[in-house]
Design a protein around this motif. Structure first.
Motif, mmCIF file in Angstrom:
data_model
loop_
_atom_site.group_PDB
_atom_site.id
_atom_site.type_symbol
_atom_site.label_atom_id
_atom_site.label_comp_id
_atom_site.label_asym_id
_atom_site.label_seq_id
_atom_site.Cartn_x
_atom_site.Cartn_y
_atom_site.Cartn_z
ATOM 1 N N GLU A 324 0.787 -1.231 0.079
ATOM 2 C CA GLU A 324 -0.083 0.062 -0.110
ATOM 3 C C GLU A 324 0.974 1.355 -0.025
ATOM 4 O OE1 GLU A 324 -2.891 0.043 3.150
ATOM 5 O OE2 GLU A 324 -4.000 -1.870 2.293
ATOM 6 N N ILE A 325 0.376 2.273 -0.590
ATOM 7 C CA ILE A 325 1.172 3.551 -0.830
ATOM 8 C C ILE A 325 0.176 4.488 -0.482
ATOM 9 C CG2 ILE A 325 0.923 3.369 -3.454
ATOM 10 C CD1 ILE A 325 3.827 4.656 -3.458
ATOM 11 N N GLU A 326 0.852 5.813 -0.095
ATOM 12 C CA GLU A 326 -0.295 7.008 -0.125
ATOM 13 C C GLU A 326 -0.179 7.844 -1.172
ATOM 14 O OE1 GLU A 326 1.114 9.455 3.198
ATOM 15 O OE2 GLU A 326 1.003 7.796 4.795
ATOM 16 N N LEU A 327 -1.269 8.248 -1.715
ATOM 17 C CA LEU A 327 -1.376 8.853 -2.847
ATOM 18 C C LEU A 327 -1.698 10.344 -2.316
ATOM 19 C CD1 LEU A 327 -3.901 6.890 -4.910
ATOM 20 C CD2 LEU A 327 -1.350 6.637 -4.844
ATOM 21 N N ALA A 328 -1.837 11.236 -3.293
ATOM 22 C CA ALA A 328 -2.203 12.600 -2.931
ATOM 23 C C ALA A 328 -3.582 12.788 -2.264
ATOM 24 C CB ALA A 328 -2.036 13.524 -4.191
ATOM 25 N N HIS A 329 -3.787 13.993 -1.699
ATOM 26 C CA HIS A 329 -5.103 14.325 -1.052
ATOM 27 C C HIS A 329 -5.620 13.362 -0.112
ATOM 28 C CE1 HIS A 329 -5.156 17.334 -4.402
ATOM 29 N NE2 HIS A 329 -5.034 16.316 -5.339
ATOM 30 N N LYS A 330 -4.631 12.713 0.794
ATOM 31 C CA LYS A 330 -4.972 11.787 1.701
ATOM 32 C C LYS A 330 -5.493 10.415 1.188
ATOM 33 C CE LYS A 330 -4.789 15.205 5.271
ATOM 34 N NZ LYS A 330 -5.569 15.855 6.220
ATOM 35 N N ARG A 331 -5.352 10.019 -0.020
ATOM 36 C CA ARG A 331 -5.862 9.039 -0.520
ATOM 37 C C ARG A 331 -4.960 7.784 -0.479
ATOM 38 N NH1 ARG A 331 -10.668 10.297 -2.719
ATOM 39 N NH2 ARG A 331 -10.815 7.895 -3.868
ATOM 40 N N ILE A 332 -5.460 6.551 -0.232
ATOM 41 C CA ILE A 332 -4.638 5.224 -0.407
ATOM 42 C C ILE A 332 -4.730 4.718 -1.634
ATOM 43 C CG2 ILE A 332 -4.398 3.155 0.657
ATOM 44 C CD1 ILE A 332 -5.671 4.728 3.078
ATOM 45 N N GLY A 333 -3.339 3.989 -2.120
ATOM 46 C CA GLY A 333 -3.289 3.203 -3.406
ATOM 47 C C GLY A 333 -2.817 1.779 -3.030
ATOM 48 N N LYS A 334 -2.826 0.971 -3.813
ATOM 49 C CA LYS A 334 -2.316 -0.502 -3.811
ATOM 50 C C LYS A 334 -1.573 -0.777 -5.001
ATOM 51 C CE LYS A 334 -3.606 -5.354 -3.408
ATOM 52 N NZ LYS A 334 -4.583 -6.363 -3.200
ATOM 53 N N ILE A 361 -7.483 2.706 -3.724
ATOM 54 C CA ILE A 361 -8.303 1.825 -3.109
ATOM 55 C C ILE A 361 -8.813 2.550 -1.978
ATOM 56 C CG2 ILE A 361 -7.039 -0.381 -3.700
ATOM 57 C CD1 ILE A 361 -5.753 -0.268 -1.139
ATOM 58 N N THR A 362 -8.929 3.896 -2.064
ATOM 59 C CA THR A 362 -9.452 4.527 -0.830
ATOM 60 C C THR A 362 -10.821 4.224 -0.615
ATOM 61 O OG1 THR A 362 -8.136 6.612 -1.457
ATOM 62 C CG2 THR A 362 -9.878 6.958 0.108
ATOM 63 N N SER A 363 -11.702 3.866 -1.522
ATOM 64 C CA SER A 363 -13.079 3.845 -1.325
ATOM 65 C C SER A 363 -13.374 2.259 -0.894
ATOM 66 C CB SER A 363 -13.899 3.840 -2.783
ATOM 67 O OG SER A 363 -13.650 5.195 -2.991
ATOM 68 N N GLU A 364 -12.498 1.505 -1.472
ATOM 69 C CA GLU A 364 -12.390 -0.131 -0.975
ATOM 70 C C GLU A 364 -12.081 -0.247 0.402
ATOM 71 O OE1 GLU A 364 -11.486 1.216 -3.802
ATOM 72 O OE2 GLU A 364 -11.904 -0.316 -5.406
ATOM 73 N N LYS A 365 -10.848 0.651 0.851
ATOM 74 C CA LYS A 365 -10.468 0.652 2.242
ATOM 75 C C LYS A 365 -11.616 1.084 3.112
ATOM 76 C CE LYS A 365 -6.260 -0.476 2.894
ATOM 77 N NZ LYS A 365 -5.911 -1.374 4.078
ATOM 78 N N GLU A 366 -12.359 2.314 2.579
ATOM 79 C CA GLU A 366 -13.453 2.786 3.337
ATOM 80 C C GLU A 366 -14.659 1.858 3.772
ATOM 81 O OE1 GLU A 366 -15.640 5.222 5.860
ATOM 82 O OE2 GLU A 366 -13.562 5.273 5.324
ATOM 83 N N VAL A 367 -14.845 1.244 2.579
ATOM 84 C CA VAL A 367 -15.971 -0.137 2.385
ATOM 85 C C VAL A 367 -15.410 -1.059 3.477
ATOM 86 C CG1 VAL A 367 -17.261 -1.885 1.282
ATOM 87 C CG2 VAL A 367 -16.864 0.468 0.359
ATOM 88 N N ASP A 368 -14.031 -1.650 3.307
ATOM 89 C CA ASP A 368 -13.696 -2.606 4.133
ATOM 90 C C ASP A 368 -13.591 -2.424 5.619
ATOM 91 O OD1 ASP A 368 -12.395 -5.421 4.000
ATOM 92 O OD2 ASP A 368 -10.687 -3.885 4.999
ATOM 93 N N ARG A 369 -13.367 -0.846 5.923
ATOM 94 C CA ARG A 369 -13.472 -0.596 7.274
ATOM 95 C C ARG A 369 -14.958 -0.820 7.607
ATOM 96 N NH1 ARG A 369 -14.981 3.455 10.273
ATOM 97 N NH2 ARG A 369 -15.761 4.855 8.379
ATOM 98 N N MET A 370 -15.741 -0.136 7.282
ATOM 99 C CA MET A 370 -17.349 -0.011 7.520
ATOM 100 C C MET A 370 -17.800 -1.701 7.705
ATOM 101 S SD MET A 370 -18.585 2.536 4.989
ATOM 102 C CE MET A 370 -20.401 2.454 5.390
ATOM 103 N N LYS A 371 -17.177 -2.620 6.585
ATOM 104 C CA LYS A 371 -17.748 -3.930 6.852
ATOM 105 C C LYS A 371 -17.034 -4.692 8.261
ATOM 106 C CE LYS A 371 -14.902 -6.999 5.182
ATOM 107 N NZ LYS A 371 -14.139 -7.710 4.183
ATOM 108 N N THR A 372 -15.660 -4.271 8.282
ATOM 109 C CA THR A 372 -15.115 -4.604 9.590
ATOM 110 C C THR A 372 -15.614 -3.992 10.801
ATOM 111 O OG1 THR A 372 -13.019 -4.667 8.476
ATOM 112 C CG2 THR A 372 -12.934 -4.913 10.803
#
Length: 627
Positions: A324-334, A361-372
């Motif tokens: 995982e790597i940090e993208l611009a605007h506090k987003r997350i990438g894989k 994968i910012t949205s996926e991360k958020e969905v995964d967090r919500m799922k968790t």
């Protein structure tokens, strides 16, 4: 004049000079020997003639008669002098003018018994052949005849010069004829050479005008035919190359358009980790221009962890690495990295670079967090009533078994059957509540592992102790199915740094699975030390796993066997949890199995110190085998 003709002419001249001088010297030497022999024979004949004719005259000492006789012989070619001496060595007559040379005094007293020949040198006059013949065996005196040897040398030189002149004239004539003939051959050859040079420059339209019926003409016609064929071949190849270039340009344009319009970011590096290509999506993800990437090392832009993933992917072509790597605007990438390799005959090829795909994968991360969070909340909410259900059921079962069922003495079969059914139903409620509790615990564990919320208790752990505790925890399962448990643990295994409870959880899960899918036979647990890790394996003699299922056994909610007919118990999360735990410590877990012959699960744990293990939490990359 061609270079070939010049070299040939020079070689002929050198060869001619050697032959000419050899012939001249040989001829001169033969001529010298012949003339020398002739002069000796001639002088001997003259000396004997004078000696035989002057016996009476010498005895009478008639000097005038002797002088007239010897003067007559001077007219013979080659005769230089004649003189006659008496027995006392006094000269009676001679032909020397004006005086007798001093050298005569040295030979006048020679008294050979037979004809004698010797050479004598007169100062200022040259070399002479002196032939001495005795008169009456020397009693009456001696006759000396001198033959001029200088005439021999002069004749020899004259003959050699004449021969050299003749050979030179013959040579000049031969060279002239050879030049005409060679020039007649070399001119067409020079023309063919120039024509061949033009062909090498792809000048196929240049003419060659050689009209001849010999081999040169045949060669010229062959070369013209070959030029025509080459012209056609080159035209075809040129057209094919142009078509290939157009096709490659179209393909390149198509690939460029595909890459530039990809939703995911694309990054390409060389063997040194220097960025060579990026697409617009990557520039947008990091809010940087393309020129800010090209030519820079990926370590300076993305950090050490990303650079390590790139290096590992380049060194291991058969593996895919992710991080995982940090993208611009506090987003997350894989980032998914794989090596770029060329097929070569070199066995030590380590690749020519790496290609990395980066997806937001910012949205996926958020969905995964919500799922968790949802799973965790639901699990916790279920656990409380489930605990109550289980507790009250156990109380009910206890009261029924202790207070009610013993007091029922009715022999009514219906009552007894109802009691049996109630007992079975209560046992089912307890069994299913335990299974549901295990399911909730597994779901909570996998959720915490994926969310990184597990508290790892690092300590020094002896592998043998962890295995022994796992065996004790599962001993009831082995007794229930009457299976033999075989232990093969290497002695003095080094300690490992890990969470002991989690490692025991892994071994219990593997042993439980082995018992679950084995009806008869045995289960073997082994442990041994490799170079830099501990290898643990659990083998069984059960139903085995098919090739298609082996690739999915570590996935969540996946179980081996037919879930409709075999009805395996469990959640299908155990192996997935094991994989998460083992890979957290930098180890590897895998399975080897053959359907109907049992399975063997392996896992390794690296031998690391406490600092190495604590750093694992910071390294979030993972790898999988390429399919």
């Amino acid at each position: 004049m061609s270079k070939l003709f010049k070299k040939t002419l020079l070689l002929i001249i050198i060869l001619f000079m050697i032959i000419a001088f050899t012939i001249a010297i040989s001829t001169g030497w033969n001529l010298y020997n012949d003339l020398l022999q002739e002069y000796k024979s001639k002088g001997t004949a003259i000396a004997k003639s004078v000696a035989s004719s002057s016996i009476e005259t010498l005895l009478n000492r008639d000097a005038s008669t002797i002088q007239a006789m010897i003067d007559r012989f001077l007219e013979i070619s080659g005769v230089s002098y004649i003189f006659v001496v008496d027995a006392n060595g006094d000269i009676i007559s001679h032909t020397f003018i004006p005086t007798i040379p001093d050298e005569i005094s040295k030979i006048k007293n020679d008294k050979p018994r037979d004809t004698y020949v010797k050479e004598i040198v007169f100062e200022g006059l040259g070399t002479f052949i002196d032939i001495t013949s005795p008169i009456l065996e020397g009693i009456a005196g001696y006759v000396h005849v001198g033959m001029d040897k200088n005439n021999i040398m002069a004749q020899m030189k004259s003959a050699m010069i004449r021969q050299l002149i003749l050979i030179s004239l013959i040579f000049i004539f031969s060279i002239t004829i050879a030049y005409i003939l060679v020039n007649k051959v070399s001119q067409p050859l020079n023309a063919l050479t120039d024509y061949a040079k033009k062909l090498t420059l792809h000048d196929f339209s240049s003419p060659v005008d050689i009209k001849s019926d010999d081999e040169i003409g045949l060669l010229a016609n062959t070369m013209k035919s070959m030029a025509t064929d080459l012209h056609e071949v080159f035209d075809r190849y040129e057209q094919a190359i142009n078509d290939a270039i157009v096709e490659l340009q179209n393909t390149l344009a198509y690939l460029t358009a595909v890459i530039d319009n990809m939703a995911d970011g694309l990054l390409v590096t060389d063997t040194d980790g220097v960025i060579t290509h990026v697409n617009p999506a990557l520039s947008y993800m990091f809010n940087m221009r393309e020129s800010d990437f090209i030519g820079r090392n990926c370590r300076s832009i993305f950090g050490d962890n990303f650079a390590e993933v790139v290096e590992k992917s380049r060194m291991n072509a058969d593996q895919i690495f992710t991080t995982e790597i940090e993208l611009a605007h506090k987003r997350i990438g894989k980032a998914v990295a794989t090596g770029i390799h060329k097929e070569t005959i070199q066995s030590d090829d380590k690749g020519i670079g790496a290609v990395i795909l980066i997806r937001d994968i910012t949205s996926e991360k958020e969905v995964d967090r919500m799922k968790t969070d949802f799973i965790s909340t639901v699990s916790h909410e279920l656990r409380t009533p489930l605990t109550s259900v289980r507790g009250f059921t156990e109380i009910i079962k206890k009261r029924l078994e202790e207070d009610i069922f013993p007091n029922v003495t009715n022999d009514n079969k219906r009552v007894l059957k109802s009691i049996s059914r109630i007992r079975d139903n209560i046992n089912i409620i307890l069994s299913e509540s335990e299974r549901l509790t295990a399911l909730i615990n597994d779901v909570l564990d996998i959720s915490k592992l994926e969310a990184g919320r597990i508290d790892w208790k690092l300590e020094n752990v002896r592998p043998a102790d962890a295995i022994e505790q796992a065996i004790i925890a599962t001993s009831a399962l082995f007794e229930q199915k009457k299976l033999l448990l075989i232990k093969d643990i290497e002695e003095n295994l080094p300690e490992i740094i890990c969470d002991k409870d989690r490692i025991i959880q892994v071994i219990i899960n593997l042993l439980s699975n082995a018992v679950k899918f084995t009806d008869t036979g045995s289960v073997t647990c082994k442990a041994k030390k490799l170079d830099n890790s501990i290898l643990v394996s659990v083998s069984d003699t059960g139903i085995g796993i098919s090739e298609t299922e082996k690739d999915h056994v570590f996935e969540k909610f996946r179980q081996a066997g037919d879930t409709l007919t075999d009805k395996p118990t469990g959640t299908g999360l155990g192996l997935s949890i094991c994989k998460q735990i083992i890979e957290h410590y930098g180890g590897k877990i895998w399975v080897e199995s053959e359907l109907g012959k049992g399975s063997t699960f392996y896992f390794t744990l690296p031998l690391k110190n406490i600092n190495d293990v604590s750093n694992i939490n910071k390294m979030e990359y993972n790898y999988t085998e390429k399919e």
